[in-house]
Design a protein around this motif. Structure first.
Motif, PDB file in Angstrom:
ATOM      1  N   LEU A   1      37.137  71.446  65.865  1.00  0.00           N
ATOM      2  CA  LEU A   1      36.558  70.321  66.596  1.00  0.00           C
ATOM      3  C   LEU A   1      37.571  69.722  67.566  1.00  0.00           C
ATOM      4  O   LEU A   1      38.724  69.494  67.201  1.00  0.00           O
ATOM      5  CB  LEU A   1      36.098  69.240  65.623  1.00  0.00           C
ATOM      6  N   PRO A   2      37.141  69.430  68.806  1.00  0.00           N
ATOM      7  CA  PRO A   2      38.055  68.762  69.746  1.00  0.00           C
ATOM      8  C   PRO A   2      38.562  67.428  69.216  1.00  0.00           C
ATOM      9  O   PRO A   2      39.703  67.048  69.467  1.00  0.00           O
ATOM     10  CB  PRO A   2      37.184  68.578  70.993  1.00  0.00           C
ATOM     11  N   ALA A   3      37.704  66.720  68.469  1.00  0.00           N
ATOM     12  CA  ALA A   3      38.110  65.410  67.935  1.00  0.00           C
ATOM     13  C   ALA A   3      39.338  65.531  67.036  1.00  0.00           C
ATOM     14  O   ALA A   3      40.186  64.637  67.005  1.00  0.00           O
ATOM     15  CB  ALA A   3      36.951  64.782  67.155  1.00  0.00           C
ATOM     16  N   PHE A   4      39.456  66.636  66.305  1.00  0.00           N
ATOM     17  CA  PHE A   4      40.604  66.821  65.417  1.00  0.00           C
ATOM     18  C   PHE A   4      41.897  66.844  66.208  1.00  0.00           C
ATOM     19  O   PHE A   4      42.888  66.185  65.851  1.00  0.00           O
ATOM     20  CB  PHE A   4      40.446  68.130  64.632  1.00  0.00           C
ATOM     21  N   TRP A   5      41.918  67.573  67.296  1.00  0.00           N
ATOM     22  CA  TRP A   5      43.138  67.701  68.095  1.00  0.00           C
ATOM     23  C   TRP A   5      43.439  66.425  68.855  1.00  0.00           C
ATOM     24  O   TRP A   5      44.607  66.070  69.052  1.00  0.00           O
ATOM     25  CB  TRP A   5      43.011  68.891  69.044  1.00  0.00           C
ATOM     26  N   VAL A   6      42.393  65.692  69.251  1.00  0.00           N
ATOM     27  CA  VAL A   6      42.609  64.398  69.905  1.00  0.00           C
ATOM     28  C   VAL A   6      43.257  63.424  68.920  1.00  0.00           C
ATOM     29  O   VAL A   6      44.231  62.732  69.249  1.00  0.00           O
ATOM     30  CB  VAL A   6      41.277  63.816  70.431  1.00  0.00           C
ATOM     31  N   VAL A   7      42.728  63.376  67.680  1.00  0.00           N
ATOM     32  CA  VAL A   7      43.300  62.498  66.666  1.00  0.00           C
ATOM     33  C   VAL A   7      44.745  62.887  66.377  1.00  0.00           C
ATOM     34  O   VAL A   7      45.633  62.030  66.269  1.00  0.00           O
ATOM     35  CB  VAL A   7      42.457  62.558  65.371  1.00  0.00           C
ATOM     36  N   LEU A   8      44.997  64.178  66.271  1.00  0.00           N
ATOM     37  CA  LEU A   8      46.350  64.649  65.974  1.00  0.00           C
ATOM     38  C   LEU A   8      47.334  64.246  67.062  1.00  0.00           C
ATOM     39  O   LEU A   8      48.451  63.774  66.777  1.00  0.00           O
ATOM     40  CB  LEU A   8      46.334  66.174  65.810  1.00  0.00           C
ATOM     41  N   MET A   9      46.935  64.406  68.332  1.00  0.00           N
ATOM     42  CA  MET A   9      47.827  64.048  69.433  1.00  0.00           C
ATOM     43  C   MET A   9      48.070  62.540  69.489  1.00  0.00           C
ATOM     44  O   MET A   9      49.195  62.100  69.743  1.00  0.00           O
ATOM     45  CB  MET A   9      47.241  64.548  70.749  1.00  0.00           C
ATOM     46  N   LEU A  10      47.028  61.753  69.229  1.00  0.00           N
ATOM     47  CA  LEU A  10      47.194  60.297  69.252  1.00  0.00           C
ATOM     48  C   LEU A  10      48.120  59.837  68.131  1.00  0.00           C
ATOM     49  O   LEU A  10      48.961  58.945  68.333  1.00  0.00           O
ATOM     50  CB  LEU A  10      45.832  59.614  69.133  1.00  0.00           C
ATOM     51  N   ILE A  11      47.966  60.412  66.948  1.00  0.00           N
ATOM     52  CA  ILE A  11      48.844  60.051  65.828  1.00  0.00           C
ATOM     53  C   ILE A  11      50.283  60.450  66.141  1.00  0.00           C
ATOM     54  O   ILE A  11      51.233  59.696  65.866  1.00  0.00           O
ATOM     55  CB  ILE A  11      48.358  60.707  64.529  1.00  0.00           C
ATOM     56  N   ALA A  12      50.471  61.645  66.717  1.00  0.00           N
ATOM     57  CA  ALA A  12      51.823  62.087  67.084  1.00  0.00           C
ATOM     58  C   ALA A  12      52.445  61.146  68.103  1.00  0.00           C
ATOM     59  O   ALA A  12      53.625  60.778  68.002  1.00  0.00           O
ATOM     60  CB  ALA A  12      51.787  63.515  67.612  1.00  0.00           C
ATOM     61  N   GLY A  13      51.654  60.733  69.098  1.00  0.00           N
ATOM     62  CA  GLY A  13      52.169  59.792  70.096  1.00  0.00           C
ATOM     63  C   GLY A  13      52.536  58.455  69.477  1.00  0.00           C
ATOM     64  O   GLY A  13      53.571  57.865  69.816  1.00  0.00           O
ATOM     65  N   GLY A  14      51.697  57.967  68.554  1.00  0.00           N
ATOM     66  CA  GLY A  14      52.010  56.714  67.880  1.00  0.00           C
ATOM     67  C   GLY A  14      53.248  56.824  67.015  1.00  0.00           C
ATOM     68  O   GLY A  14      54.034  55.870  66.915  1.00  0.00           O
ATOM     69  N   ALA A  15      53.456  57.990  66.390  1.00  0.00           N
ATOM     70  CA  ALA A  15      54.643  58.187  65.567  1.00  0.00           C
ATOM     71  C   ALA A  15      55.908  58.142  66.407  1.00  0.00           C
ATOM     72  O   ALA A  15      56.931  57.584  65.995  1.00  0.00           O
ATOM     73  CB  ALA A  15      54.540  59.524  64.828  1.00  0.00           C
ATOM     74  N   VAL A  16      55.837  58.723  67.603  1.00  0.00           N
ATOM     75  CA  VAL A  16      56.997  58.679  68.507  1.00  0.00           C
ATOM     76  C   VAL A  16      57.305  57.239  68.896  1.00  0.00           C
ATOM     77  O   VAL A  16      58.468  56.809  68.896  1.00  0.00           O
ATOM     78  CB  VAL A  16      56.735  59.546  69.748  1.00  0.00           C
ATOM     79  N   ARG A  17      56.263  56.502  69.210  1.00  0.00           N
ATOM     80  CA  ARG A  17      56.462  55.098  69.622  1.00  0.00           C
ATOM     81  C   ARG A  17      57.055  54.269  68.486  1.00  0.00           C
ATOM     82  O   ARG A  17      57.988  53.486  68.692  1.00  0.00           O
ATOM     83  CB  ARG A  17      55.121  54.503  70.071  1.00  0.00           C
TER      84      ARG A  17
END
Length: 460
Positions: A18-34
């Protein structure tokens, strides 16, 4: 309750596509970096205070996580999805809210006045930006793992964890900022004061509570397909708006009783009513789900699987605990563990039965059970304790339903061997009253202790 007979590994594989899975994963990764950048900068300036904040609020999250995850005793949610919900709240929703809140404050200051922004900015920004950001996380869970969200209670669980993740990270940020505002260098006193105020006192009716309410509405939208779309959408929207309204009142100067120990008055006036409302909502949702699953076991009509009293006990958390305590008094630790194992097997069987079509049924005789030791104690469990009458098992329940049926019978035999035939306990008329009185007494003592601590820290 929706039906999902698809194997768990197949549902997990579909989620990866699902595209939603990869969107969630990228957003979480970005938040972790921040968040990592913030923690690194904080450690450079205030190492002791930052470490204290991380430890305090990390430990603070543990009992909340355990409690929220245990809300759905009969059908536990996958740990990975629970962690995803927590990560969305702590990493994604906070990242969105930092910029969104600043934008709303600036907008209010420009359109009205800086004074109005200072007084009402949090009441306007928090409910809109933060609640929408958290609600998006609950919706993302539904999109990524629709098969796992099959009751309104599931929405409550995921919503609560999104809110808890947000609350923990936000409180760490507030604690470090309190150290900077105090201007006394790397001191832990502001961190402890923030922990007591925002964690201990406000934590009971803060973001976890708001998330639970929004999650209930989104869960209703996802699973109540027996209702028309307009009703489901309306319930979801009203739930999110309700979370916003409670958040608005909490952040606003409305009903505030002033500084100092007036914070305790604010907690009672602005916190307890929504807390009780949402607790009653969760209680009703839990009872509805319990009735559904107990119906699955009751339909079998087999007292070896569950007696009427066991169905009543299994449907209630405090009654399950009472049955384990009663078994401990009669048969010691082994009795307590035997009851706990039987309850878990009964719950898993109910879930597997609910995932069948409920149509065709076949007669499956109980599998012969060889003697086996109980917990290494050498007490033998044999077929003498297991009746030989056939049991009806849904065909589409599959091997899992049969396996958990056999497990229930095996655990029943263990209990018989210990001289404790039923996972129940005598009813106590005053049990509920004692629990309520005891809970209120503990709460008031804790509030009094925290108040004295805040006075000692100079935070009042």
């Amino acid at each position: 309750m929706s039906v999902h007979p698809t194997p768990e590994w197949a549902r997990a594989g579909k989620s990866l596509l699902l595209p939603a899975f990869w969107v969630v994963l990228m957003l979480i990764a970005g938040g972790a970096v921040r968040l990592g950048m913030f923690v690194r900068e904080s450690f450079a300036l205030y190492p002791a205070a930052t470490l204290t904040a991380l430890i305090l609020f990390g430990l603070y999250a543990v009992p909340f996580c355990v409690f929220v995850a245990a809300l759905d005793y009969l059908e536990r949610e996958p740990p990975l999805l629970l962690a995803t919900a927590f990560a969305w709240g702590g990493l994604v929703a906070t990242s969105i809210s930092i910029r969104g809140n600043a934008a709303v404050h600036n907008l209010v200051a420009k359109l009205a006045s800086p004074g109005l922004a200072a007084e009402w900015g949090s009441a306007l920004a928090g409910p809109t930006v933060e609640e929408i950001a958290k609600a998006l996380g609950i919706i993302a869970i539904v999109l990524v793992a629709r098969a796992q969200v099959n009751s309104v209670l599931d929405g409550v669980v995921y919503g609560s964890l999104v809110g808890l993740g947000f609350q923990v990270v936000e409180d760490v940020v507030y604690a470090v900022n309190a150290v900077a505002v105090a201007g006394r260098g790397d001191q832990v006193a502001p961190v402890i004061a923030t922990f007591l105020l925002r964690g201990f006192l406000a934590g009971l009716w803060s973001h976890t509570l708001f998330g639970a309410l929004a999650g209930a509405g989104i869960g209703y939208l996802a699973v109540r397909t027996d209702r028309n779309l307009f009703v489901r959408v309306s319930v979801a929207v009203l739930s999110v708006l309700g979370a916003m309204a409670i958040h608005f009142v909490w952040n606003s100067p409305l009903l505030s009783l002033g500084g100092g120990l007036g914070i305790f008055g604010d907690l009672i006036v602005k916190g307890i009513p929504p807390l009780l409302m949402i607790l009653l909502l969760v209680r009703g949702v839990r009872h509805r789900e319990a009735d559904y699953y107990m119906g699955q076991l009751a339909a079998l009509g087999d007292r070896r699987i569950a007696t009427e009293d066991e169905l009543r006990v299994l449907a209630s958390g405090h009654l399950r605990a009472g049955a384990r305590r009663y078994a401990h008094g009669r048969a010691g630790v082994r009795g307590r563990r035997a009851v706990a194992r039987l309850q878990r097997a009964q719950a898993r069987l109910a879930v597997e039965l609910s995932r069948s079509t409920g149509g065709a049924r076949s007669v499956v005789p109980p599998a012969p059970m060889a003697s086996a030791p109980v917990g290494g104690s050498g007490v033998a469990v044999g077929v003498a304790h297991v009746p030989t009458a056939p049991i009806y098992v849904p065909i589409l329940g599959g091997p899992k339903a049969v396996r958990w049926r056999d497990r229930v019978l095996f655990e029943r035999a263990r209990m018989h061997a210990l001289g404790h035939a039923e996972a129940t306990a005598p009813l106590s008329r005053n049990g509920n009253i004692r629990r309520v009185v005891g809970g209120v007494a503990v709460f008031l003592c804790a509030m009094f202790t925290v108040g004295l601590s805040l006075i000692a820290l100079g935070a009042s």
